[in-house]
Design a protein around this motif. Structure first.
Motif, PDB file in Angstrom:
ATOM      1  N   ASN A 125       0.800  -1.228   0.000  1.00 29.04           N
ATOM      2  CA  ASN A 125       0.000   0.000   0.000  1.00 29.04           C
ATOM      3  C   ASN A 125       0.835   1.282   0.000  1.00 29.04           C
ATOM      4  O   ASN A 125       0.371   2.331   0.451  1.00 29.04           O
ATOM      5  N   TRP A 126       2.026   1.226  -0.551  1.00 25.79           N
ATOM      6  CA  TRP A 126       2.877   2.420  -0.582  1.00 25.79           C
ATOM      7  C   TRP A 126       2.204   3.572  -1.313  1.00 25.79           C
ATOM      8  O   TRP A 126       2.475   4.736  -1.038  1.00 25.79           O
ATOM      9  N   GLU A 127       1.253   3.243  -2.203  1.00 22.60           N
ATOM     10  CA  GLU A 127       0.546   4.265  -2.959  1.00 22.60           C
ATOM     11  C   GLU A 127      -0.302   5.161  -2.058  1.00 22.60           C
ATOM     12  O   GLU A 127      -0.688   6.261  -2.456  1.00 22.60           O
ATOM     13  N   MET A 128      -0.580   4.719  -0.868  1.00 27.00           N
ATOM     14  CA  MET A 128      -1.441   5.451   0.062  1.00 27.00           C
ATOM     15  C   MET A 128      -0.665   6.429   0.944  1.00 27.00           C
ATOM     16  O   MET A 128      -1.274   7.178   1.704  1.00 27.00           O
ATOM     17  N   ILE A 129       0.653   6.457   0.836  1.00 25.06           N
ATOM     18  CA  ILE A 129       1.467   7.281   1.737  1.00 25.06           C
ATOM     19  C   ILE A 129       1.021   8.742   1.724  1.00 25.06           C
ATOM     20  O   ILE A 129       0.755   9.324   2.788  1.00 25.06           O
ATOM     21  N   LEU A 130       0.951   9.359   0.565  1.00 25.08           N
ATOM     22  CA  LEU A 130       0.623  10.783   0.498  1.00 25.08           C
ATOM     23  C   LEU A 130      -0.786  11.077   1.012  1.00 25.08           C
ATOM     24  O   LEU A 130      -0.990  12.056   1.738  1.00 25.08           O
ATOM     25  N   GLU A 131      -1.736  10.245   0.664  1.00 20.08           N
ATOM     26  CA  GLU A 131      -3.119  10.453   1.107  1.00 20.08           C
ATOM     27  C   GLU A 131      -3.238  10.370   2.630  1.00 20.08           C
ATOM     28  O   GLU A 131      -3.843  11.238   3.266  1.00 20.08           O
ATOM     29  N   ILE A 132      -2.657   9.334   3.199  1.00 19.94           N
ATOM     30  CA  ILE A 132      -2.757   9.149   4.651  1.00 19.94           C
ATOM     31  C   ILE A 132      -1.938  10.198   5.393  1.00 19.94           C
ATOM     32  O   ILE A 132      -2.377  10.734   6.411  1.00 19.94           O
ATOM     33  N   ALA A 133      -0.769  10.531   4.865  1.00 18.13           N
ATOM     34  CA  ALA A 133       0.047  11.571   5.492  1.00 18.13           C
ATOM     35  C   ALA A 133      -0.666  12.916   5.453  1.00 18.13           C
ATOM     36  O   ALA A 133      -0.642  13.669   6.435  1.00 18.13           O
ATOM     37  N   GLN A 134      -1.328  13.242   4.351  1.00 13.97           N
ATOM     38  CA  GLN A 134      -2.066  14.502   4.255  1.00 13.97           C
ATOM     39  C   GLN A 134      -3.213  14.533   5.246  1.00 13.97           C
ATOM     40  O   GLN A 134      -3.463  15.539   5.909  1.00 13.97           O
ATOM     41  N   ARG A 135      -3.927  13.426   5.363  1.00 14.12           N
ATOM     42  CA  ARG A 135      -5.030  13.339   6.318  1.00 14.12           C
ATOM     43  C   ARG A 135      -4.514  13.538   7.743  1.00 14.12           C
ATOM     44  O   ARG A 135      -5.118  14.255   8.550  1.00 14.12           O
ATOM     45  N   CYS A 136      -3.371  12.933   8.041  1.00  8.47           N
ATOM     46  CA  CYS A 136      -2.760  13.067   9.362  1.00  8.47           C
ATOM     47  C   CYS A 136      -2.343  14.520   9.608  1.00  8.47           C
ATOM     48  O   CYS A 136      -2.610  15.087  10.670  1.00  8.47           O
ATOM     49  N   HIS A 137      -1.714  15.123   8.626  1.00 12.98           N
ATOM     50  CA  HIS A 137      -1.291  16.525   8.734  1.00 12.98           C
ATOM     51  C   HIS A 137      -2.497  17.438   8.961  1.00 12.98           C
ATOM     52  O   HIS A 137      -2.475  18.300   9.854  1.00 12.98           O
ATOM     53  N   ASP A 138      -3.546  17.256   8.180  1.00 19.37           N
ATOM     54  CA  ASP A 138      -4.732  18.101   8.291  1.00 19.37           C
ATOM     55  C   ASP A 138      -5.407  17.947   9.652  1.00 19.37           C
ATOM     56  O   ASP A 138      -5.844  18.936  10.260  1.00 19.37           O
ATOM     57  N   ALA A 139      -5.485  16.717  10.144  1.00 14.26           N
ATOM     58  CA  ALA A 139      -6.116  16.473  11.443  1.00 14.26           C
ATOM     59  C   ALA A 139      -5.326  17.137  12.561  1.00 14.26           C
ATOM     60  O   ALA A 139      -5.901  17.763  13.460  1.00 14.26           O
ATOM     61  N   HIS A 140      -4.011  17.017  12.516  1.00 17.14           N
ATOM     62  CA  HIS A 140      -3.196  17.631  13.562  1.00 17.14           C
ATOM     63  C   HIS A 140      -3.180  19.156  13.449  1.00 17.14           C
ATOM     64  O   HIS A 140      -3.173  19.853  14.474  1.00 17.14           O
ATOM     65  N   ALA A 141      -3.213  19.688  12.249  1.00 16.96           N
ATOM     66  CA  ALA A 141      -3.272  21.140  12.065  1.00 16.96           C
ATOM     67  C   ALA A 141      -4.581  21.684  12.645  1.00 16.96           C
ATOM     68  O   ALA A 141      -4.576  22.713  13.342  1.00 16.96           O
ATOM     69  N   ALA A 142      -5.684  21.014  12.389  1.00 17.19           N
ATOM     70  CA  ALA A 142      -6.977  21.440  12.925  1.00 17.19           C
ATOM     71  C   ALA A 142      -6.978  21.377  14.452  1.00 17.19           C
ATOM     72  O   ALA A 142      -7.491  22.282  15.121  1.00 17.19           O
ATOM     73  N   LEU A 143      -6.393  20.334  15.006  1.00 19.07           N
ATOM     74  CA  LEU A 143      -6.317  20.198  16.458  1.00 19.07           C
ATOM     75  C   LEU A 143      -5.474  21.318  17.070  1.00 19.07           C
ATOM     76  O   LEU A 143      -5.869  21.934  18.057  1.00 19.07           O
ATOM     77  N   MET A 144      -4.332  21.602  16.484  1.00 17.32           N
ATOM     78  CA  MET A 144      -3.464  22.657  17.014  1.00 17.32           C
ATOM     79  C   MET A 144      -4.146  24.023  16.918  1.00 17.32           C
ATOM     80  O   MET A 144      -4.064  24.826  17.853  1.00 17.32           O
ATOM     81  N   ASP A 145      -4.842  24.289  15.819  1.00 14.17           N
ATOM     82  CA  ASP A 145      -5.570  25.546  15.672  1.00 14.17           C
ATOM     83  C   ASP A 145      -6.655  25.675  16.743  1.00 14.17           C
ATOM     84  O   ASP A 145      -6.839  26.740  17.335  1.00 14.17           O
ATOM     85  N   ALA A 146      -7.379  24.589  16.990  1.00 16.04           N
ATOM     86  CA  ALA A 146      -8.441  24.607  17.999  1.00 16.04           C
ATOM     87  C   ALA A 146      -7.861  24.801  19.396  1.00 16.04           C
ATOM     88  O   ALA A 146      -8.443  25.516  20.219  1.00 16.04           O
ATOM     89  N   ARG A 147      -6.728  24.183  19.668  1.00 11.89           N
ATOM     90  CA  ARG A 147      -6.094  24.366  20.978  1.00 11.89           C
ATOM     91  C   ARG A 147      -5.651  25.820  21.170  1.00 11.89           C
ATOM     92  O   ARG A 147      -5.807  26.374  22.263  1.00 11.89           O
ATOM     93  N   LYS A 148      -5.119  26.422  20.124  1.00  8.12           N
ATOM     94  CA  LYS A 148      -4.723  27.837  20.202  1.00  8.12           C
ATOM     95  C   LYS A 148      -5.943  28.720  20.451  1.00  8.12           C
ATOM     96  O   LYS A 148      -5.897  29.640  21.268  1.00  8.12           O
ATOM     97  N   ALA A 149      -7.033  28.443  19.748  1.00  7.29           N
ATOM     98  CA  ALA A 149      -8.248  29.226  19.925  1.00  7.29           C
ATOM     99  C   ALA A 149      -8.800  29.056  21.342  1.00  7.29           C
ATOM    100  O   ALA A 149      -9.250  30.020  21.961  1.00  7.29           O
ATOM    101  N   ALA A 150      -8.731  27.837  21.860  1.00  8.85           N
ATOM    102  CA  ALA A 150      -9.200  27.590  23.224  1.00  8.85           C
ATOM    103  C   ALA A 150      -8.344  28.330  24.239  1.00  8.85           C
ATOM    104  O   ALA A 150      -8.868  28.928  25.188  1.00  8.85           O
TER     105      ALA A 150
END
Length: 66
Positions: free
Chosen positions: A36-61
């Protein structure tokens, strides 16, 4: 505790769960490589986006608590 604070806490909990799941998906993929090496970019992007949203929400809180 206000409704806004409860809403923020619930949102942070959901974002944290999403980020944790994305991290585990990325970890699982890494253990299965090269399968499943073809999934690296998709899963990494999803991980990046989820953590970016979490960090933004923590800053807002933190800003709203100050």
């Amino acid at each position: 505790m206000s409704a806004d604070a409860d809403e923020l806490r619930a949102s942070l909990k959901k974002l944290n769960a999403r980020a944790t799941q994305a991290k585990m998906d990325l970890h699982d993929l890494s253990e299965e490589l090269p399968t499943n090496w073809e999934m690296i970019l998709e899963i990494a992007q999803r991980c990046h986006d989820a953590h970016a949203a979490l960090m933004d929400a923590r800053k807002a809180a933190a800003a709203s608590a100050a």
